[in-house]
Design an enzyme around this catalytic site. Structure first.
Site, PDB file in Angstrom:
ATOM      1  N   CYS A  43       0.827  -1.200   0.000  1.00  0.00           N
ATOM      2  CA  CYS A  43       0.000   0.000   0.000  1.00  0.00           C
ATOM      3  C   CYS A  43       0.871   1.263   0.000  1.00  0.00           C
ATOM      4  O   CYS A  43       1.535   1.544  -0.973  1.00  0.00           O
ATOM      5  CB  CYS A  43      -0.983  -0.038   1.175  1.00  0.00           C
ATOM      6  SG  CYS A  43      -2.381   1.082   0.972  1.00  0.00           S
TER       7      CYS A  43
ATOM      8  N   HIS B 164      -3.557  -5.642   1.136  1.00  0.00           N
ATOM      9  CA  HIS B 164      -3.296  -5.903   2.550  1.00  0.00           C
ATOM     10  C   HIS B 164      -3.686  -7.344   2.884  1.00  0.00           C
ATOM     11  O   HIS B 164      -4.591  -7.915   2.286  1.00  0.00           O
ATOM     12  CB  HIS B 164      -4.129  -4.972   3.432  1.00  0.00           C
ATOM     13  CG  HIS B 164      -3.654  -3.560   3.458  1.00  0.00           C
ATOM     14  ND1 HIS B 164      -2.481  -3.176   4.063  1.00  0.00           N
ATOM     15  CD2 HIS B 164      -4.219  -2.424   2.961  1.00  0.00           C
ATOM     16  CE1 HIS B 164      -2.336  -1.865   3.936  1.00  0.00           C
ATOM     17  NE2 HIS B 164      -3.369  -1.392   3.272  1.00  0.00           N
TER      18      HIS B 164
END
Length: 484
Positions: free
Chosen positions: A333, A430
């Site tokens: 991310c 994630h």
């Protein structure tokens, strides 16, 4: 009518999250329909609820403990601290606005109606709702407009159990002090207290219980020992990062720089649980170790300011040296965004700095966008088609030449990028280390053979162990009345 109880603490990090999770699992094991609820949370460790939108990772864990789908209404107000713009405010799963501390105090009364609505929704069809407070009701300077502790409890008419942490010391003073400074109305909401994190012979605290009773009149609902199984549960927020130690010495050494606005750091928990992995959390003022095989750049709530801090620590030079030695890097991310050539924020979403040069390890650039991606994702490895589990919470669109080598196919679209030599990987996914197959292949690529642990099963087992400990150490009459 749905029964409810609220656990509030004499301070932050007294163990409320684990106690709520344990009670949810204990209730579920007894066949009770139970739901967790936290009116207000402050954490950059977020999850995507099953009904869409963001909630605190802790409430996601508690829903797992309760064996029910997670919902944005389990955590209607989530504050996600950023840099110079204050905190992003998530209300019922969606971005509602942003505010700095003093401004937020003025906004809280507007949010109480959302909190009340969510509590009513969660209560429907449930036998029991277990509510978690935030911080402490002893912070009486924050009592006006409060929605996290006594403001919610008095509004919803939910009785409170106060939790004190004996491990940090001064637990008698913290309980008695809380009793002393609360208003009569707030004090009347407290039905008793729990002593948490006790080490040693519980009978040694009998005189302490008697003393608290003399000063407050409150009954003790139990003395809970230090719960070893709690270490195998995902941590709630950055408070836990202050205590994170390196993993046990292992065949594979991995370094993780602890960024000021680190987000979703529970991505690392499955690696931390591996017996042959040594996870080193590198803090400000320390160098990235030269003897690691892998460096993981975690998520960030403020990519630009965290990247500037990364450079200020000299970690960019350490990372370059790591690459020259043949080391590997994974960015998740915000960490993925940092690995590119440039990060641009033309709308000033993260703050006043509109662009910053990236680390240049991937040939990609990121432009921050007003639309936020929040979803649980179906993903497969672009390399071999193996299923991956995970979710996305991010701002920004990342494009560039290295995207021709995606890391994964996420929701039917290419995600991430891999460098030409294959040693640098970036992804928006994630939770990928919780995919046992992927984790096994990753470890095998470093020479660690053998099947990885079933991470999800390990968390389930830890929840059952916590529940069993609570059943043993909490007052049986109180527990049976709560769960009856």
């Amino acid at each position: 009518m749905t029964k409810a109880i609220m656990l509030q603490g004499t301070g932050s990090d007294v163990g409320k999250t684990v106690l709520v999770a344990g009670l949810c699992r204990l209730a579920a094991n007894r066949g009770i329909s139970v739901r967790p609820f936290k009116p207000q949370n402050m954490s950059n460790n977020a999850a995507v609820a099953d009904d869409g939108g963001e909630i605190g990772r802790a409430q996601w864990l508690q829903s797992m403990a309760a064996r029910v789908p997670s919902s944005v209404h389990m955590n209607p107000v989530l504050l996600k601290p950023q840099s110079d713009v204050g905190s992003q405010i998530i209300v019922q799963g969606k971005v509602w606005g942003q505010a700095k501390g003093r401004d937020y105090q003025r906004l809280k009364p507007q949010l109480l109606d959302y909190v009340t609505e969510s509590f009513q929704r969660i209560s429907r069809g449930a036998d029991l709702v277990i509510v978690e407070g935030a911080g402490s009701p002893a912070e009486i300077n924050l009592r006006p407009g409060d929605i996290a502790n006594m403001g919610f409890a008095t509004r919803a008419g939910v009785p409170v159990v106060l939790v004190g942490d004996i491990d940090r010391g001064g637990v008698i003073a913290s309980l008695v002090g809380t009793h002393t400074i609360l208003s009569d109305e707030d004090r009347a909401m407290i039905s008793g207290y729990i002593i948490n994190k006790f080490r040693g012979d519980v009978s040694l605290f009998d005189d302490g219980i008697a003393a608290v009773g003399r000063f407050t009149g409150w009954p003790c609902f139990g003395v809970v020992p230090w719960l070893k199984a709690a270490a195998r549960l995902p941590a709630e927020d950055s408070v836990a990062l202050e205590r994170l130690a390196r993993g046990q010495a292992g065949a594979l050494k991995i370094a993780v720089p602890v960024l000021p606005r680190i987000a979703n750091f529970d991505d690392l928990d499955p690696l931390l649980a591996e017996p042959n992995v040594e996870l080193v959390f590198v803090r400000a003022g320390e160098q990235l170790p030269a003897d690691v095989q892998l460096i993981i750049l975690p998520g960030s709530k403020s990519t630009i300011s965290d990247l500037a801090d990364f450079r200020a620590q000299g970690w960019d030079k350490d990372l370059s040296a790591h690459i020259r030695r043949g080391g590997r890097v994974i960015g998740i991310c915000g960490g993925y965004q940092m690995l590119g050539r440039m990060v641009r924020d033309p709308l000033g979403i993260e703050g006043s700095v509109r662009e910053i040069e990236g680390l240049g390890l991937l040939d990609v650039e990121t432009v921050m966008d007003a639309e936020k991606t929040v979803r649980n994702s179906v993903a497969v490895s672009a390399e071999n088609g193996e299923a991956l589990s995970g979710y996305q919470i991010h701002l920004g669109i990342t494009e560039g030449a290295d995207r021709v080598r995606p890391f994964a196919i996420v929701d039917g679209k290419p995600d991430g990028a891999i460098s030409g030599d294959g040693r640098v990987i970036g992804t928006y996914l994630h939770g990928l280390f919780a995919s046992d197959g992927y984790r096994s292949r990753l470890l095998a690529s470093f020479g660690l053979t053998g099947q990885s642990r079933d991470y999800r099963a390990g968390v389930e087992q830890a929840l059952d162990e916590v529940a069993a400990e609570l059943e043993t150490h909490l007052d049986k009459r109180w527990l049976d009345n709560l769960l009856g």
